[in-house]
Design a protein around this motif. Structure first.
Motif, PDB file in Angstrom:
ATOM      1  N   PRO A  62     -24.595 -62.185  28.128  1.00  0.00           N
ATOM      2  CA  PRO A  62     -25.108 -61.841  26.804  1.00  0.00           C
ATOM      3  C   PRO A  62     -24.493 -62.714  25.719  1.00  0.00           C
ATOM      4  O   PRO A  62     -23.403 -63.255  25.872  1.00  0.00           O
ATOM      5  CB  PRO A  62     -24.690 -60.383  26.632  1.00  0.00           C
ATOM      6  CG  PRO A  62     -23.499 -60.233  27.502  1.00  0.00           C
ATOM      7  CD  PRO A  62     -23.724 -61.158  28.667  1.00  0.00           C
ATOM      8  N   GLN A  63     -25.209 -62.825  24.634  1.00  0.00           N
ATOM      9  CA  GLN A  63     -24.713 -63.590  23.493  1.00  0.00           C
ATOM     10  C   GLN A  63     -23.542 -62.839  22.863  1.00  0.00           C
ATOM     11  O   GLN A  63     -23.549 -61.610  22.802  1.00  0.00           O
ATOM     12  CB  GLN A  63     -25.827 -63.759  22.451  1.00  0.00           C
ATOM     13  CG  GLN A  63     -26.964 -64.652  22.899  1.00  0.00           C
ATOM     14  CD  GLN A  63     -26.529 -66.106  22.976  1.00  0.00           C
ATOM     15  OE1 GLN A  63     -25.676 -66.543  22.222  1.00  0.00           O
ATOM     16  NE2 GLN A  63     -27.110 -66.839  23.910  1.00  0.00           N
ATOM     17  N   PRO A  64     -22.522 -63.541  22.409  1.00  0.00           N
ATOM     18  CA  PRO A  64     -21.409 -62.849  21.761  1.00  0.00           C
ATOM     19  C   PRO A  64     -21.863 -62.215  20.450  1.00  0.00           C
ATOM     20  O   PRO A  64     -22.683 -62.776  19.723  1.00  0.00           O
ATOM     21  CB  PRO A  64     -20.384 -63.951  21.523  1.00  0.00           C
ATOM     22  CG  PRO A  64     -21.116 -65.229  21.651  1.00  0.00           C
ATOM     23  CD  PRO A  64     -22.303 -64.975  22.511  1.00  0.00           C
ATOM     24  N   ASN A  95     -19.022 -58.307  12.620  1.00  0.00           N
ATOM     25  CA  ASN A  95     -19.520 -57.091  11.976  1.00  0.00           C
ATOM     26  C   ASN A  95     -20.112 -56.114  12.980  1.00  0.00           C
ATOM     27  O   ASN A  95     -20.068 -54.906  12.771  1.00  0.00           O
ATOM     28  CB  ASN A  95     -20.576 -57.442  10.921  1.00  0.00           C
ATOM     29  CG  ASN A  95     -19.976 -58.239   9.783  1.00  0.00           C
ATOM     30  OD1 ASN A  95     -18.784 -58.151   9.527  1.00  0.00           O
ATOM     31  ND2 ASN A  95     -20.800 -59.024   9.116  1.00  0.00           N
ATOM     32  N   GLU A  96     -20.678 -56.629  14.064  1.00  0.00           N
ATOM     33  CA  GLU A  96     -21.330 -55.770  15.053  1.00  0.00           C
ATOM     34  C   GLU A  96     -20.354 -55.201  16.085  1.00  0.00           C
ATOM     35  O   GLU A  96     -20.667 -54.234  16.762  1.00  0.00           O
ATOM     36  CB  GLU A  96     -22.419 -56.559  15.781  1.00  0.00           C
ATOM     37  CG  GLU A  96     -23.567 -56.978  14.893  1.00  0.00           C
ATOM     38  CD  GLU A  96     -24.555 -57.868  15.615  1.00  0.00           C
ATOM     39  OE1 GLU A  96     -24.325 -58.171  16.807  1.00  0.00           O
ATOM     40  OE2 GLU A  96     -25.546 -58.273  14.998  1.00  0.00           O
ATOM     41  N   ARG A  97     -19.197 -55.791  16.210  1.00  0.00           N
ATOM     42  CA  ARG A  97     -18.238 -55.340  17.221  1.00  0.00           C
ATOM     43  C   ARG A  97     -17.637 -53.999  16.843  1.00  0.00           C
ATOM     44  O   ARG A  97     -17.420 -53.701  15.674  1.00  0.00           O
ATOM     45  CB  ARG A  97     -17.113 -56.363  17.387  1.00  0.00           C
ATOM     46  CG  ARG A  97     -17.589 -57.647  17.990  1.00  0.00           C
ATOM     47  CD  ARG A  97     -16.440 -58.579  18.212  1.00  0.00           C
ATOM     48  NE  ARG A  97     -16.933 -59.887  18.608  1.00  0.00           N
ATOM     49  CZ  ARG A  97     -16.173 -60.930  18.815  1.00  0.00           C
ATOM     50  NH1 ARG A  97     -14.868 -60.836  18.653  1.00  0.00           N
ATOM     51  NH2 ARG A  97     -16.700 -62.073  19.182  1.00  0.00           N
TER      52      ARG A  97
END
Length: 111
Positions: free
Chosen positions: A26-28, A32-34
Motif C-alpha cells: 500500500p501507499q504510505p 495527517n492520516e496516520r
C-alpha cells in the motif's frame, strides 16, 4: 594498440522507468492520516504469592516424603524427592522452593 571503446549511450526516459521495480504494497499514508499511538504503559510482572500452609506442605514433602522405587532389582527402595520432582508436583518454580529451604527463611515460615 589499445582496443577502441564505444561511448556509453544515455538511456531514454522510457527505458529508465521500465527497468525500475514496480512498487509493492500500500501507499504510505500522510502524517495527517496516520493514527497517533499513545504511550504504552510497561507490562507489570505478576508476583505470585504463596500462603504459609502451601510453603509448609512443600517443605514437608521435601523433608519427610519418600518416593517408592517400583523396580524390584534396585538396592534403594525409597528416597526423598528431588527439588525438580517437588517443583513439578506443586507447579512452583525451583528457585522459589530453593529460597524457602534457607534456614532463615524456613524459620520465618514456621513461626
Amino acid at each position: 594498440m589499445p582496443a577502441v571503446r564505444q561511448p556509453l549511450q544515455k538511456l531514454k526516459e522510457n527505458d529508465a522507468n521500465e527497468q525500475s521495480l514496480p512498487h509493492q504494497g500500500p501507499q504510505p499514508k500522510s502524517l495527517n492520516e496516520r493514527k497517533i499511538k499513545l504511550q504504552v504503559e510497561p507490562r507489570q510482572k505478576i508476583k505470585q504469592t504463596y500462603t504459609w500452609q502451601q510453603k509448609i506442605k512443600v517443605l514437608n514433602r521435601l523433608e519427610y516424603y519418600h518416593v517408592v522405587n517400583k523396580a524390584s532389582n534396585m538396592v534403594i527402595k525409597m528416597w526423598c524427592p528431588t527439588l525438580d520432582e517437588v517443583s513439578a508436583f506443586f507447579k512452583i518454580p525451583k528457585s522459589t522452593i530453593g529460597r524457602w529451604r534457607k534456614v532463615e527463611v524456613t524459620q520465618k515460615i514456621v513461626q
